[in-house]
Write a protein that holds these residues in place. Structure first.
Motif, PDB file in Angstrom:
ATOM      1  N   VAL A 152       0.859  -1.188   0.000  1.00  0.00           N
ATOM      2  CA  VAL A 152       0.000   0.000   0.000  1.00  0.00           C
ATOM      3  C   VAL A 152       0.890   1.232   0.000  1.00  0.00           C
ATOM      4  CG1 VAL A 152      -1.809   1.267   1.199  1.00  0.00           C
ATOM      5  CG2 VAL A 152      -1.784  -1.236   1.275  1.00  0.00           C
ATOM      6  N   GLY A 153       0.607   2.177  -0.872  1.00  0.00           N
ATOM      7  CA  GLY A 153       1.397   3.401  -0.917  1.00  0.00           C
ATOM      8  C   GLY A 153       0.876   4.347  -1.973  1.00  0.00           C
ATOM      9  N   ARG A 154       1.674   5.379  -2.251  1.00  0.00           N
ATOM     10  CA  ARG A 154       1.297   6.317  -3.295  1.00  0.00           C
ATOM     11  C   ARG A 154       1.692   5.744  -4.644  1.00  0.00           C
ATOM     12  NH1 ARG A 154       3.028  12.364  -5.325  1.00  0.00           N
ATOM     13  NH2 ARG A 154       5.026  11.339  -5.708  1.00  0.00           N
ATOM     14  N   TRP A 289      -2.042  12.418 -11.538  1.00  0.00           N
ATOM     15  CA  TRP A 289      -1.471  11.135 -11.942  1.00  0.00           C
ATOM     16  C   TRP A 289      -0.882  10.383 -10.755  1.00  0.00           C
ATOM     17  CZ3 TRP A 289      -2.049   9.667 -17.059  1.00  0.00           C
ATOM     18  CH2 TRP A 289      -2.608  10.655 -17.891  1.00  0.00           C
ATOM     19  N   SER A 290      -1.313  10.753  -9.564  1.00  0.00           N
ATOM     20  CA  SER A 290      -0.930  10.027  -8.360  1.00  0.00           C
ATOM     21  C   SER A 290      -2.195   9.632  -7.614  1.00  0.00           C
ATOM     22  CB  SER A 290      -0.013  10.874  -7.476  1.00  0.00           C
ATOM     23  OG  SER A 290      -0.669  12.049  -7.045  1.00  0.00           O
ATOM     24  N   PHE A 291      -2.096   8.590  -6.796  1.00  0.00           N
ATOM     25  CA  PHE A 291      -3.290   8.011  -6.191  1.00  0.00           C
ATOM     26  C   PHE A 291      -2.852   7.041  -5.086  1.00  0.00           C
ATOM     27  CE2 PHE A 291      -2.053   6.323 -10.308  1.00  0.00           C
ATOM     28  CZ  PHE A 291      -1.622   5.033  -9.982  1.00  0.00           C
ATOM     29  N   LEU A 292      -3.764   6.708  -4.223  1.00  0.00           N
ATOM     30  CA  LEU A 292      -3.542   5.619  -3.279  1.00  0.00           C
ATOM     31  C   LEU A 292      -3.597   4.311  -4.060  1.00  0.00           C
ATOM     32  CD1 LEU A 292      -3.316   4.439  -0.374  1.00  0.00           C
ATOM     33  CD2 LEU A 292      -5.826   4.496  -0.292  1.00  0.00           C
ATOM     34  N   CYS A 293      -2.652   3.431  -3.826  1.00  0.00           N
ATOM     35  CA  CYS A 293      -2.613   2.158  -4.550  1.00  0.00           C
ATOM     36  C   CYS A 293      -2.574   1.015  -3.548  1.00  0.00           C
ATOM     37  CB  CYS A 293      -1.391   2.100  -5.463  1.00  0.00           C
ATOM     38  SG  CYS A 293      -1.293   0.586  -6.449  1.00  0.00           S
ATOM     39  N   VAL A 294      -3.382  -0.002  -3.803  1.00  0.00           N
ATOM     40  CA  VAL A 294      -3.444  -1.188  -2.948  1.00  0.00           C
ATOM     41  C   VAL A 294      -3.204  -2.428  -3.810  1.00  0.00           C
ATOM     42  CG1 VAL A 294      -4.879  -2.572  -1.409  1.00  0.00           C
ATOM     43  CG2 VAL A 294      -5.067  -0.074  -1.366  1.00  0.00           C
ATOM     44  N   ASN A 309      -4.036  -7.944  -8.916  1.00  0.00           N
ATOM     45  CA  ASN A 309      -5.040  -6.961  -9.349  1.00  0.00           C
ATOM     46  C   ASN A 309      -4.812  -5.676  -8.566  1.00  0.00           C
ATOM     47  OD1 ASN A 309      -7.257  -5.583 -10.351  1.00  0.00           O
ATOM     48  ND2 ASN A 309      -8.769  -6.742  -9.180  1.00  0.00           N
ATOM     49  N   PRO A 310      -3.879  -4.832  -9.017  1.00  0.00           N
ATOM     50  CA  PRO A 310      -3.627  -3.571  -8.310  1.00  0.00           C
ATOM     51  C   PRO A 310      -4.814  -2.611  -8.475  1.00  0.00           C
ATOM     52  CG  PRO A 310      -1.865  -4.124  -9.869  1.00  0.00           C
ATOM     53  CD  PRO A 310      -3.034  -4.971 -10.202  1.00  0.00           C
ATOM     54  N   ILE A 311      -5.178  -1.945  -7.405  1.00  0.00           N
ATOM     55  CA  ILE A 311      -6.301  -1.018  -7.427  1.00  0.00           C
ATOM     56  C   ILE A 311      -5.794   0.399  -7.156  1.00  0.00           C
ATOM     57  CG2 ILE A 311      -8.521  -0.411  -6.415  1.00  0.00           C
ATOM     58  CD1 ILE A 311      -8.567  -3.051  -7.927  1.00  0.00           C
ATOM     59  N   ALA A 312      -6.126   1.312  -8.057  1.00  0.00           N
ATOM     60  CA  ALA A 312      -5.862   2.734  -7.853  1.00  0.00           C
ATOM     61  C   ALA A 312      -7.103   3.366  -7.245  1.00  0.00           C
ATOM     62  CB  ALA A 312      -5.515   3.408  -9.175  1.00  0.00           C
ATOM     63  N   ILE A 313      -6.917   4.129  -6.176  1.00  0.00           N
ATOM     64  CA  ILE A 313      -8.030   4.792  -5.480  1.00  0.00           C
ATOM     65  C   ILE A 313      -7.757   6.296  -5.556  1.00  0.00           C
ATOM     66  CG2 ILE A 313      -9.384   4.930  -3.367  1.00  0.00           C
ATOM     67  CD1 ILE A 313      -8.031   2.254  -2.534  1.00  0.00           C
ATOM     68  N   LEU A 314      -8.607   7.003  -6.298  1.00  0.00           N
ATOM     69  CA  LEU A 314      -8.380   8.429  -6.554  1.00  0.00           C
ATOM     70  C   LEU A 314      -9.291   9.293  -5.677  1.00  0.00           C
ATOM     71  CD1 LEU A 314      -8.107   6.846  -9.580  1.00  0.00           C
ATOM     72  CD2 LEU A 314      -7.070   9.070  -9.984  1.00  0.00           C
TER      73      LEU A 314
END
Length: 314
Positions: A152-154, A289-294, A309-314
């Motif tokens: 988990v990170g940016r 173009w940055s987001f929380l990624c899990v 399955n990486p998830i971008a959370i904006l």
């Protein structure tokens, strides 16, 4: 964004130049570094990454799992229904639909994560771990289990075709460190320590529009010297919609130089064959173009990688 001129093709890398590059980017911590570059993600950075969430949109960066054979996928995923199926449904009572999946984790079509035990170079794994730890029963060290608590990170997406003003990079093309810096500037951000860096080359869009091809022969990816950009910024993970490595290899005697530098020298978990076609329009619409990624790999304690399955959370 004004399109940048297509750069001159990067020079080939000699064996001596590659050895010097390896030494420059090598993670200096030594044994006991734990999760490799993932150790550069601190709890404080995770909390800061959570502050990236604005609209609350969630977007996948994984491609659908392929079950069809193709020139880039000679050993596709096998999906078999083992329970209740059409023609065998009882009119009364309880049944369960079930299925079984068998997949080649490190294929050239499906989205996956490379663990730190995936790359053997000069007889060793990352950080000098003996390759003898790769047993017939699985990896006894540096397996995907290192990421069992998730990553988990940016997340930061650098869109190189967008920078160049083209739909995709052609197979065989390479992305330089200067282009990563130019894309960073164009996206009005700066890649920082602990970031999860995603580099779009347009592989998936090209495949969707023109059909699959033999990616072992030709594919777009990073030039080995671009790894100095990642080392300088101390990124924690690298992902791409291609293999991260270009083909044919630009490096004398090394078929996958970015994998060697990223996994073996820098301790980076790599994510190969993602897709960013769902995420790009969201980034464009929100102008960021940055987001929380899990990222949550499967718990496969002795495995060299995992479907992802990486998830971008904006």
């Amino acid at each position: 964004m004004a399109a940048q001129p297509r750069p001159t093709a990067p020079s080939p890398v000699s064996a001596a130049e590659f050895a010097g590059l390896y030494a420059r980017v090598r993670r200096p911590d030594g044994r006991g570094a734990g999760r490799g570059a993932l150790d550069d993600i601190t709890p404080r950075q995770v909390r800061a990454a959570a502050a990236e969430v604005g609209s609350g949109l969630t977007v996948t960066m994984a491609a659908p799992v392929e079950t069809r054979q193709g020139p880039d996928n000679p050993d596709p995923c096998k999906h078999v229904m083992t329970g209740a199926v059409a023609g065998h449904i009882h009119a009364e009572g309880l049944q369960f639909a079930r299925d079984r999946i068998a997949t080649n984790v490190h294929g050239d079509a499906d989205s996956h994560l490379d663990a730190l035990c995936h790359v053997v170079f000069d007889g060793t794994l990352y950080d000098g771990v003996p390759a003898s730890t790769l047993t017939p029963e699985g990896a006894t060290d540096l397996s995907v289990e290192l990421a069992h608590d998730g990553i988990v990170g940016r997340g930061v997406l650098l869109d190189i075709p967008r920078l160049r003003g083209v739909p995709w990079l052609e197979p065989g093309d390479s992305v330089t460190g200067d282009e990563l810096a130019a894309a960073e500037s164009a996206h009005h951000l700066r890649v920082a320590q602990g970031d999860l860096l995603f580099v779009r080359v347009g592989h998936r869009r090209r495949r969707d529009e023109l059909g699959p091809w033999d990616t072992e022969e030709a594919r777009a990816g990073l030039h080995p010297t671009a790894m100095e950009f990642l080392a300088d910024r101390k990124v924690a993970l690298l992902g791409s919609d291609g293999n991260n490595d270009s083909a044919p290899s630009t490096t004398e005697g090394v078929g996958f130089p970015v994998h060697v530098l990223g996994v073996h020298a820098m301790g980076l978990h790599l994510l190969d064959y993602l897709q960013f076609e769902d995420l790009v329009p969201v980034c464009e619409a929100e102008d960021r173009w940055s987001f929380l990624c899990v990222i949550a790999p499967l718990r496969l304690p002795a495995a060299t990688g995992s479907p992802i399955n990486p998830i971008a959370i904006l």
